[in-house]
Scaffold this motif. Structure first.
Motif, short mmCIF file in Angstrom:
data_model
loop_
_atom_site.label_atom_id
_atom_site.label_comp_id
_atom_site.label_asym_id
_atom_site.label_seq_id
_atom_site.Cartn_x
_atom_site.Cartn_y
_atom_site.Cartn_z
N ASP A 1 13.88 -0.73 -4.91
CA ASP A 1 13.64 0.71 -5.07
C ASP A 1 12.99 1.30 -3.82
OD1 ASP A 1 13.14 3.25 -5.93
OD2 ASP A 1 11.76 2.68 -7.54
N CYS A 2 13.71 2.20 -3.17
CA CYS A 2 13.16 2.87 -1.98
C CYS A 2 12.48 4.19 -2.32
CB CYS A 2 14.29 3.14 -0.97
SG CYS A 2 15.04 1.63 -0.31
N GLY A 3 12.53 4.58 -3.58
CA GLY A 3 11.99 5.89 -3.97
C GLY A 3 10.49 5.95 -4.11
N GLN A 4 9.80 4.81 -4.03
CA GLN A 4 8.35 4.81 -4.20
C GLN A 4 7.59 4.91 -2.88
OE1 GLN A 4 6.94 1.68 -6.98
NE2 GLN A 4 9.10 1.24 -7.38
N PHE A 5 8.33 4.93 -1.78
CA PHE A 5 7.67 4.90 -0.48
C PHE A 5 6.91 6.18 -0.20
CE2 PHE A 5 8.01 5.94 4.13
CZ PHE A 5 7.13 4.97 4.59
N ILE A 6 5.66 6.02 0.20
CA ILE A 6 4.82 7.12 0.67
C ILE A 6 4.28 6.71 2.03
CG2 ILE A 6 2.73 8.49 0.28
CD1 ILE A 6 3.07 8.01 -2.70
N ASP B 1 0.81 -1.22 0.00
CA ASP B 1 0.00 0.00 0.00
C ASP B 1 0.84 1.27 0.00
OD1 ASP B 1 -2.33 -1.43 -0.06
OD2 ASP B 1 -2.74 -1.26 2.08
N CYS B 2 2.00 1.20 0.67
CA CYS B 2 2.82 2.42 0.78
C CYS B 2 4.11 2.35 -0.05
CB CYS B 2 3.12 2.74 2.24
SG CYS B 2 3.98 1.45 3.13
N GLY B 3 4.23 1.36 -0.92
CA GLY B 3 5.38 1.28 -1.81
C GLY B 3 6.70 1.05 -1.08
N HIS B 4 6.67 0.22 -0.05
CA HIS B 4 7.87 -0.03 0.75
C HIS B 4 8.55 -1.32 0.30
CE1 HIS B 4 10.60 -0.51 4.09
NE2 HIS B 4 10.16 0.61 4.67
N ALA C 1 7.07 -7.13 -7.68
CA ALA C 1 8.35 -7.40 -8.34
C ALA C 1 8.53 -6.52 -9.57
CB ALA C 1 8.44 -8.87 -8.73
N ARG C 2 7.46 -6.27 -10.30
CA ARG C 2 7.55 -5.39 -11.47
C ARG C 2 7.95 -3.97 -11.07
NH1 ARG C 2 2.83 -8.32 -13.23
NH2 ARG C 2 1.47 -6.61 -12.55
N ARG C 3 7.62 -3.61 -9.83
CA ARG C 3 7.98 -2.27 -9.32
C ARG C 3 9.31 -2.28 -8.56
NH1 ARG C 3 2.98 -0.71 -5.72
NH2 ARG C 3 4.24 1.20 -5.44
N LYS C 4 10.00 -3.41 -8.58
CA LYS C 4 11.28 -3.57 -7.89
C LYS C 4 11.16 -3.32 -6.39
CE LYS C 4 14.14 -2.45 -11.91
NZ LYS C 4 15.24 -1.61 -12.46
N LEU C 5 10.10 -3.90 -5.81
CA LEU C 5 9.84 -3.72 -4.40
C LEU C 5 10.03 -5.00 -3.58
CD1 LEU C 5 6.69 -1.38 -4.45
CD2 LEU C 5 9.05 -0.76 -3.87
#
Length: 360
Positions: free
Chosen positions: A343-348, A158-161, A183-187
């Motif tokens: 990728d840590c840049g997607q975290f909200i 939910d928070c892109g972590h 995985a597609r979002r490199k998370l």
């Protein structure tokens, strides 16, 4: 000398007995009273799960040996019953035995997802990959009932972590619907621990974990779904499973594993006598040889917890094991394990739940 018969393992359990924890004030010892000549065998040991409410769930470390600095464990204790598990001593803090209690007296943190969401929402939280499977297995059998690992994944999604999973259970396949888009979002990345390809040895070493062929099937399914998947040959146990290193790495690579790691057997605190009891029960003819090699790789002791050595050991045997691993992984084309690829840049940061809830 006691008149007791040698201990026998309970069916489906790893530890032979209930070794007292290092903080125990009293000790218990069974004694054969001589009234019956027949050996009644090991006790029928059942799993008991207690639900608990956690106050915090993100554990942090500063170990230079580890590729992560934070982790989350939904459970305390692990039903897989691995006799060598370095996490067993944690049960001593609960005034329980690191032996059978660790694999039968389990605790489920039923509010883990809500507490995690609150911790991620704290001002100043800096995102870095969260590791799961570092202390107890996130997909141990009770996860089928409690689904706490799945709830954690949903919060992180939910928070892109970003996060990593390490398991010995093919139950991880259940969550492919969540893991594939992440995985597609490199998370996310996943690793399966494969200790042996021998079903009989696996049933003794880790009695309630998935069989080796099922772990390889899970690697294949995860890899085919586009999820970065690795294999851990851990622990490496001298004269028990070390001869299988190349075969395990080759089988996992053929199944689709792209990264690999190894860890030498670790026997901290109560784990050393628990593992030695396991050797005497299952491999008595080579128990002394195994422990001799372990001590050669640990500076003459059962265990050396020094940073830089606790994962790999020292001495000639440990050096040769490391060389074998490096050679095999190069030949098989494994990549280097790096958690920083996530990728840590997607975290909200999630919003904290308000006392009145949300209108929209």
């Amino acid at each position: 000398m006691s008149g007791n018969p040698p201990p026998r393992p309970a069916k489906g359990r790893g530890a032979v007995g209930n070794t007292e924890g290092r903080f125990a004030v009293t000790t218990r010892e069974s004694e054969h009273d001589g009234w019956h000549d027949d050996d009644p065998g090991p006790p029928d040991v059942r799993t008991v799960v207690s639900e608990e409410r956690a106050r915090s769930v993100i554990s942090r470390n500063r170990s230079p040996d580890l590729p992560f600095d934070r982790s989350v464990n939904a459970y305390r204790g692990c039903e897989h019953g691995c006799s060598y598990c370095f996490a067993r001593p944690s049960h001593a803090y609960l005034d329980l035995s690191p032996g059978l209690d660790f694999e039968t007296r389990l605790f489920a943190k039923t509010n883990v997802a809500d507490v995690l969401r609150g911790e991620l929402a704290k001002p100043g939280y800096a995102c870095a990959p969260i590791a799961m499977g570092t202390n107890t297995d996130p997909y141990q059998p009770i996860e089928r009932r409690y689904r706490l690992t799945r709830a954690i994944i949903e919060v992180l999604a939910d928070c892109g972590h970003p996060f990593t999973l390490l398991t010995k259970n093919a139950l991880v396949e259940r969550d492919l619907d969540l893991l594939e888009p992440l995985a597609r979002r490199k998370l996310v990345s996943v690793a399966l621990s494969v200790t042996t390809l021998d079903n009989r040895l696996s049933a003794k070493l880790e009695p309630r974990a998935s069989a080796p062929h099922r772990r390889l099937q899970a690697i294949r399914r995860l890899s085919e779904a586009g999820i970065p998947t690795g294999v851990m040959f851990a622990p490496v146990i001298p004269a028990v499973n070390d001869a299988e290193m190349e075969a395990v790495l080759a089988a996992a690579r053929e199944a689709g594993a792209s990264t690999a790691g190894m860890v030498l057997l670790r026997l901290p605190h109560e784990v050393a006598p628990i593992f030695q009891d396991w050797l005497e029960a299952h491999l008595p003819e080579r128990a002394g040889h195994v422990m001799s090699l372990v001590r050669q790789a640990r500076g003459g002791r059962d265990y050396d917890a020094s940073f830089g050595q606790r994962q790999t050991g020292t001495g000639e045997w440990a050096r040769l094991a490391g060389q074998r691993f490096d050679l095999a992984t190069r030949k098989l084309g494994y990549a280097t394990r790096r958690e920083s690829r996530l990728d840590c840049g997607q975290f909200i940061a999630p919003r904290k739940p308000g006392p009145q809830g949300e209108l929209f």
